[in-house]
Design a protein around this motif. Structure first.
Motif, PDB file in Angstrom:
ATOM      1  N   LEU A  19       0.819  -1.212   0.000  1.00 37.08           N
ATOM      2  CA  LEU A  19       0.000   0.000   0.000  1.00 37.08           C
ATOM      3  C   LEU A  19       0.853   1.263   0.000  1.00 37.08           C
ATOM      4  CD1 LEU A  19      -2.665  -1.214   2.572  1.00 37.08           C
ATOM      5  CD2 LEU A  19      -3.128  -0.649   0.175  1.00 37.08           C
ATOM      6  N   ASN A  20       1.946   1.241   0.725  1.00 37.24           N
ATOM      7  CA  ASN A  20       2.805   2.415   0.812  1.00 37.24           C
ATOM      8  C   ASN A  20       3.401   2.773  -0.544  1.00 37.24           C
ATOM      9  OD1 ASN A  20       4.168   4.501   2.328  1.00 37.24           O
ATOM     10  ND2 ASN A  20       6.040   3.303   2.064  1.00 37.24           N
ATOM     11  N   SER A  21       3.690   1.761  -1.365  1.00 38.62           N
ATOM     12  CA  SER A  21       4.213   2.016  -2.707  1.00 38.62           C
ATOM     13  C   SER A  21       3.090   2.305  -3.694  1.00 38.62           C
ATOM     14  CB  SER A  21       5.031   0.806  -3.189  1.00 38.62           C
ATOM     15  OG  SER A  21       6.165   0.597  -2.369  1.00 38.62           O
ATOM     16  N   LEU A  22       1.967   1.617  -3.544  1.00 38.53           N
ATOM     17  CA  LEU A  22       0.866   1.762  -4.496  1.00 38.53           C
ATOM     18  C   LEU A  22       0.230   3.137  -4.423  1.00 38.53           C
ATOM     19  CD1 LEU A  22      -0.677   0.103  -6.619  1.00 38.53           C
ATOM     20  CD2 LEU A  22      -2.244  -0.600  -4.801  1.00 38.53           C
ATOM     21  N   ARG A  23       0.263   3.775  -3.258  1.00 43.28           N
ATOM     22  CA  ARG A  23      -0.412   5.069  -3.114  1.00 43.28           C
ATOM     23  C   ARG A  23       0.240   6.172  -3.936  1.00 43.28           C
ATOM     24  NH1 ARG A  23       1.324   8.917   0.629  1.00 43.28           N
ATOM     25  NH2 ARG A  23       3.232   8.416   1.757  1.00 43.28           N
ATOM     26  N   HIS A  24       1.456   5.927  -4.419  1.00 44.87           N
ATOM     27  CA  HIS A  24       2.140   6.917  -5.256  1.00 44.87           C
ATOM     28  C   HIS A  24       1.808   6.741  -6.737  1.00 44.87           C
ATOM     29  CE1 HIS A  24       4.428   8.315  -1.818  1.00 44.87           C
ATOM     30  NE2 HIS A  24       4.803   7.079  -1.555  1.00 44.87           N
ATOM     31  N   GLN A  25       1.005   5.730  -7.061  1.00 44.37           N
ATOM     32  CA  GLN A  25       0.594   5.494  -8.438  1.00 44.37           C
ATOM     33  C   GLN A  25      -0.757   6.167  -8.706  1.00 44.37           C
ATOM     34  OE1 GLN A  25       2.547   3.839 -10.647  1.00 44.37           O
ATOM     35  NE2 GLN A  25       4.091   3.526  -9.038  1.00 44.37           N
ATOM     36  N   ASN A  26      -1.063   6.324  -9.969  1.00 49.69           N
ATOM     37  CA  ASN A  26      -2.311   6.981 -10.364  1.00 49.69           C
ATOM     38  C   ASN A  26      -3.447   5.958 -10.376  1.00 49.69           C
ATOM     39  OD1 ASN A  26      -3.968   9.116 -11.238  1.00 49.69           O
ATOM     40  ND2 ASN A  26      -3.700   8.510 -13.381  1.00 49.69           N
ATOM     41  N   VAL A  27      -3.783   5.465  -9.177  1.00 43.69           N
ATOM     42  CA  VAL A  27      -4.824   4.453  -9.026  1.00 43.69           C
ATOM     43  C   VAL A  27      -5.730   4.809  -7.853  1.00 43.69           C
ATOM     44  CG1 VAL A  27      -3.500   2.569 -10.062  1.00 43.69           C
ATOM     45  CG2 VAL A  27      -3.310   2.997  -7.602  1.00 43.69           C
TER      46      VAL A  27
END
Length: 325
Positions: A19-27
Motif C-alpha cells: 500500500l505504501n508504494s501503491l499510493r504513489h501510483q495513479n490508481v
C-alpha cells in the motif's frame, strides 16, 4: 481519465508494504483489513471494549498516509513494559479505540482518521464486528483464536470465522462488497495465509464477491514459510489453499519471488516464526492460475526477508496496463 480501481485484502505487516508504494501510483486504492487478531494490544482492546481489533488498521492507516515522520512516530509509539495497564499498547491503537467509542464503531473511526491523516484511498475493516478465527487441523482438532493457532502441532485443513460477541453470521462492512465488485484488480496479500488473508475471504459476502467480480485477482505469494501455518508449503500449496477456501480456482495471477534469501541471513531470534524460503512448483502453479509472474521481489532488511513494495507494484501496474486500463 478514470483511475483504475485496485483493492488490497489482507492484514498483518504484509499489505502495508504494498500500500505504501501503491499510493504513489495513479490508481484508486481500497484496503480491506482483517479483524480477527486477538493477540497483544489489539486482543486486549477488543476484549475490554468488544470492538474490532485496531492494530492492523493502524498499520494500514500509516502506510496509506502522507503524515510527517514525527506524526507517524507518535501514532506508532508503543508504551514500554513497565507502564502498567498501558504496557505494550501502541498510542495509535488507543486513539482508534477512543474514536471508535466516540463515533459508534471502528469503521466510523477509521473514516474520520483517514481525513485527519490525509490518507490516499479508502480503508475498510473486513467486518464491523470483531471476528474469531477457527482453525480445523487435518487430525480433526479445532483451535479457536488467531493467536493460539501456531501453538498446535499439526497441518491446518481449513479455517472459518464467527462473530466474537454474538451468534449472527459474520457480515462484511459497508462498501466492502461494492469495492470488490467495482475493482479492476484485487490483490491478496502478502501476509500470513491462514491468519491474515483467509479470515477476510471466508466471510460469506466477501467470498461470494470474489467469485463474481470481473476483476483480475492477483496473489502475492509469501517469501518464507511460517511456523504453525505453512511449514513445508510450496508456492502452489499456498494458491491451492486459497482456491479451496473460495470453492473454485479464483486466482488469476500469482506473483512469486525467485531471488534467494542468503543462507543464514534470517535473524532467527527476531523473526522466529519464519522458517525457510518457500519452494517453487511452477507446474502445479500453472494448473491453478492463468499466469505466474516470477521475479525478484526481495528486500533484505535487519535480518528479515520482506517484499520490496516498489518491485511488486511495478509488476501490478504492468498487469493493469496490459488489461488496457
Amino acid at each position: 481519465m478514470r483511475k483504475p480501481k485496485i483493492t488490497i485484502i489482507g492484514g498483518g505487516t504484509g499489505i502495508p508494504v504494498i500500500l505504501n508504494s501503491l499510493r504513489h501510483q495513479n490508481v484508486d486504492i481500497t484496503a480491506i483489513v482483517t479483524v480477527a487478531d486477538d493477540g497483544g494490544s489489539s486482543g486486549e482492546l477488543r476484549t475490554a471494549m468488544q470492538m474490532t481489533p485496531p492494530g492492523d488498521l493502524r498499520n494500514v492507516l500509516v502506510a496509506m498516509s502522507d503524515m510527517p515522520k514525527l506524526y507517524e512516530q507518535v501514532f506508532q509509539y508503543r508504551f514500554n513494559e513497565n507502564d502498567g495497564p498501558l504496557s505494550g499498547h501502541p498510542l495509535g491503537n488507543l486513539i482508534i479505540a477512543g474514536i471508535a467509542e466516540m463515533q459508534g464503531s471502528t469503521f466510523n473511526a477509521i473514516q474520520l482518521l483517514r481525513r485527519f491523516f490525509h490518507v490516499t484511498g479508502k480503508i475498510y475493516p473486513a467486518s464491523e464486528e470483531a471476528l474469531t478465527l477457527h482453525a480445523v487441523f487435518k487430525d480433526g482438532h479445532e483451535v479457536v483464536g488467531e493467536s493460539k493457532i501456531a501453538d498446535y502441532q499439526g497441518m491446518i485443513d481449513h479455517v472459518f470465522v464467527t462473530n466474537s460477541y454474538n451468534d449472527q453470521t459474520p457480515q462484511a462492512s459497508p462498501k466492502v462488497v461494492d469495492a470488490i465488485m467495482e475493482s479492476e484488480m484485487i490483490v491478496l496479500g502478502p501476509g500470513s495465509l491462514f491468519t491474515s488473508i483467509l479470515p477476510n475471504l471466508v466471510i460469506p459476502e466477501i467470498r461470494q464477491a470474489l467469485l463474481e467480480t470481473p476483476a483480475e485477482v492477483a496473489y502475492v505469494c509469501n517469501i518464507m514459510t511460517q511456523y504453525g501455518e505453512t511449514e513445508h508449503f510450496s508456492d502452489a500449496d499456498h494458491v491451492a489453499v486459497l482456491n479451496r477456501h473460495l470453492g473454485q480456482d479464483v486466482i488469476d495471477t500469482v506473483l512469486v519471488n525467485i531471488d534467494p534469501v542468503p543462507q543464514a541471513y534470517m535473524n532467527s531470534n527476531q523473526f522466529d516464526e519464519y522458517l525457510v524460503q518457500v519452494e517453487h512448483d511452477f507446474e502445479a502453479l500453472s494448473q491453478q492460475a492463468k499466469r505466474v509472474i516470477s521475479a525478484n521481489f526481495l528486500r533484505l532488511e535487519n535480518g528479515g526477508a520482506f517484499h520490496d513494495g516498489e518491485l511488486v507494484v511495478e509488476e501490478l501496474m504492468t498487469l493493469i496496463r496490459s488489461r488496457g486500463l
